[in-house]
Design an enzyme around this catalytic site. Structure first.
Site, PDB file in Angstrom:
ATOM      1  N   HIS A   1      40.888  38.532  42.502  1.00  0.00           N
ATOM      2  CA  HIS A   1      40.859  39.858  41.870  1.00  0.00           C
ATOM      3  C   HIS A   1      42.300  40.306  41.664  1.00  0.00           C
ATOM      4  O   HIS A   1      42.832  41.127  42.414  1.00  0.00           O
ATOM      5  CB  HIS A   1      40.081  40.845  42.738  1.00  0.00           C
ATOM      6  CG  HIS A   1      38.637  40.477  42.911  1.00  0.00           C
ATOM      7  ND1 HIS A   1      38.235  39.455  43.744  1.00  0.00           N
ATOM      8  CD2 HIS A   1      37.515  40.984  42.342  1.00  0.00           C
ATOM      9  CE1 HIS A   1      36.900  39.360  43.681  1.00  0.00           C
ATOM     10  NE2 HIS A   1      36.452  40.271  42.841  1.00  0.00           N
TER      11      HIS A   1
ATOM     12  N   SER B   1      49.823  41.309  44.233  1.00  0.00           N
ATOM     13  CA  SER B   1      49.716  40.003  44.890  1.00  0.00           C
ATOM     14  C   SER B   1      50.103  38.831  43.982  1.00  0.00           C
ATOM     15  O   SER B   1      50.783  37.905  44.446  1.00  0.00           O
ATOM     16  CB  SER B   1      48.295  39.802  45.421  1.00  0.00           C
ATOM     17  OG  SER B   1      47.942  40.837  46.297  1.00  0.00           O
TER      18      SER B   1
ATOM     19  N   GLU C   1      40.877  37.894  36.759  1.00  0.00           N
ATOM     20  CA  GLU C   1      40.718  39.345  36.639  1.00  0.00           C
ATOM     21  C   GLU C   1      39.669  39.637  35.571  1.00  0.00           C
ATOM     22  O   GLU C   1      39.767  39.120  34.451  1.00  0.00           O
ATOM     23  CB  GLU C   1      42.042  40.020  36.288  1.00  0.00           C
ATOM     24  CG  GLU C   1      41.941  41.512  36.095  1.00  0.00           C
ATOM     25  CD  GLU C   1      41.299  42.224  37.261  1.00  0.00           C
ATOM     26  OE1 GLU C   1      40.350  42.998  37.027  1.00  0.00           O
ATOM     27  OE2 GLU C   1      41.731  41.998  38.412  1.00  0.00           O
TER      28      GLU C   1
ATOM     29  N   ASP D   1      34.876  36.194  36.522  1.00  0.00           N
ATOM     30  CA  ASP D   1      34.465  36.625  37.857  1.00  0.00           C
ATOM     31  C   ASP D   1      35.143  35.720  38.884  1.00  0.00           C
ATOM     32  O   ASP D   1      34.891  34.516  38.934  1.00  0.00           O
ATOM     33  CB  ASP D   1      32.937  36.521  37.962  1.00  0.00           C
ATOM     34  CG  ASP D   1      32.397  37.006  39.292  1.00  0.00           C
ATOM     35  OD1 ASP D   1      32.895  36.552  40.345  1.00  0.00           O
ATOM     36  OD2 ASP D   1      31.458  37.829  39.290  1.00  0.00           O
ATOM     37  N   GLY D   2      36.001  36.299  39.711  1.00  0.00           N
ATOM     38  CA  GLY D   2      36.762  35.505  40.670  1.00  0.00           C
ATOM     39  C   GLY D   2      35.897  34.833  41.721  1.00  0.00           C
ATOM     40  O   GLY D   2      36.197  33.716  42.158  1.00  0.00           O
TER      41      GLY D   2
ATOM     42  N   ASP E   1      40.239  40.204  47.304  1.00  0.00           N
ATOM     43  CA  ASP E   1      40.367  41.647  47.551  1.00  0.00           C
ATOM     44  C   ASP E   1      39.759  42.453  46.394  1.00  0.00           C
ATOM     45  O   ASP E   1      40.474  43.078  45.628  1.00  0.00           O
ATOM     46  CB  ASP E   1      41.819  42.059  47.828  1.00  0.00           C
ATOM     47  CG  ASP E   1      42.730  41.793  46.641  1.00  0.00           C
ATOM     48  OD1 ASP E   1      42.415  40.893  45.849  1.00  0.00           O
ATOM     49  OD2 ASP E   1      43.740  42.500  46.495  1.00  0.00           O
TER      50      ASP E   1
END
Length: 292
Positions: free
Chosen positions: A42, A99, A119, A147-148, A173
């Protein structure tokens, strides 16, 4: 599901905990020469302006990283603050690295480390693509709008590196705006450990008055116990404001499966200093526990 924007929260106390632990973990993993596949499920926009409309509207960085800038202290805190300052001109604090940019900054060209970014938010994905293009990182960094949680499955086990090793570090996260995220995190860690049991998995979560938030670390501990994997769990609470409106997030946690052995003492040194600097009122605390 597309309402959450991390730009409102960049540099807050939760980012401080997450990124302090992330940097300390990565620095230890990188002491071994073999390359690592890094995955950020994410990723957000990657870079954030602390003098922009979003951050100034929330004011969360003012009660987070901006309170720490002049501190001298333990190694993990120093490494974190040096990372943030590295994205700013001397004496300035306008940019906060997310990150993806923190991980990229630490990537080793000679080890052929790789970074996979995911993302789903359309605006943040567009910003992330633009920000990463400035790095001119080539094939070292990939950005995918997907979709991670689902995308992670295809990356485990990681491919064998040129040195013949398989190493992976994953950061998970999500925003947790929908409570299903808590269940998806647990399912993702369970599935990932089946696919690649020796990977390092980092989970950030908010500590909010919701049963799922309190159940998540307990269930992760149980999962690690079942598969006999070591874990570390750290929390930071800055307390409630005395007087006035206090509806925002005041505490968060980070849970790491297969953590570096050196991480616990580093966090035990750094978190008391961070808590003292960021404390707002009743309910302030920090804790580090481990098992397995």
């Amino acid at each position: 599901m597309f309402s959450y924007r991390h730009a409102f929260h960049a540099g807050n106390h939760a980012d401080v905990l997450k990124h302090l632990a992330l940097i300390a973990t990565l620095k230890h993993l990188m002491q071994k020469d073999a390359g690592i596949q890094f995955v950020d499920t994410h990723a957000g926009a990657g870079l954030y302006r602390l003098d922009g409309d979003y951050a100034e509207k929330s004011g969360e960085a003012a009660e987070g990283v901006l309170k720490l800038l002049n501190l001298k202290g333990p190694a993990a805190l120093t490494d974190y603050l040096e990372m943030v300052s590295g994205f700013n001109a001397k004496g300035s604090s306008k940019i906060y690295p997310g990150s993806p940019f923190i991980i990229h900054k630490l990537l080793r060209h000679e080890a052929r480390d790789r970074l996979k970014l995911f993302e789903l938010h359309p605006t943040d994905h567009k910003s992330l693509v633009g920000n990463v293009q400035q790095l001119e990182a080539g094939r070292t960094v990939s950005v995918t709008r997907a979709d991670g949680f689902e995308s992670l499955k295809a990356l485990l086990p990681p491919p064998v590196s040129s040195a013949g090793s398989r190493r992976t570090c994953v950061l998970i996260d999500p925003s947790y705006e929908i409570k299903n995220d808590y269940y998806r995190v647990l399912d993702s860690i369970q599935d990932s450990l089946k696919r690649f049991a020796t990977g390092t998995y980092i989970v950030w979560y908010p500590i909010v008055p919701r049963p799922e938030a309190h159940d998540l670390p307990r269930k992760l501990k149980g999962l690690c116990s079942q598969v006999k994997k070591p874990w570390l769990h750290a929390t930071l609470a800055i307390g409630r404001k005395t007087g006035g409106n206090d509806t925002g997030l005041s505490a968060s946690g980070i849970f790491i499966v297969n953590p570096p052995f050196a991480l616990k003492p580093l966090l035990n040194e750094a978190l008391p200093v961070v808590e003292e600097a960021l404390a707002r009122g009743p309910g302030r605390s920090w804790a580090v526990e481990s098992g397995g």
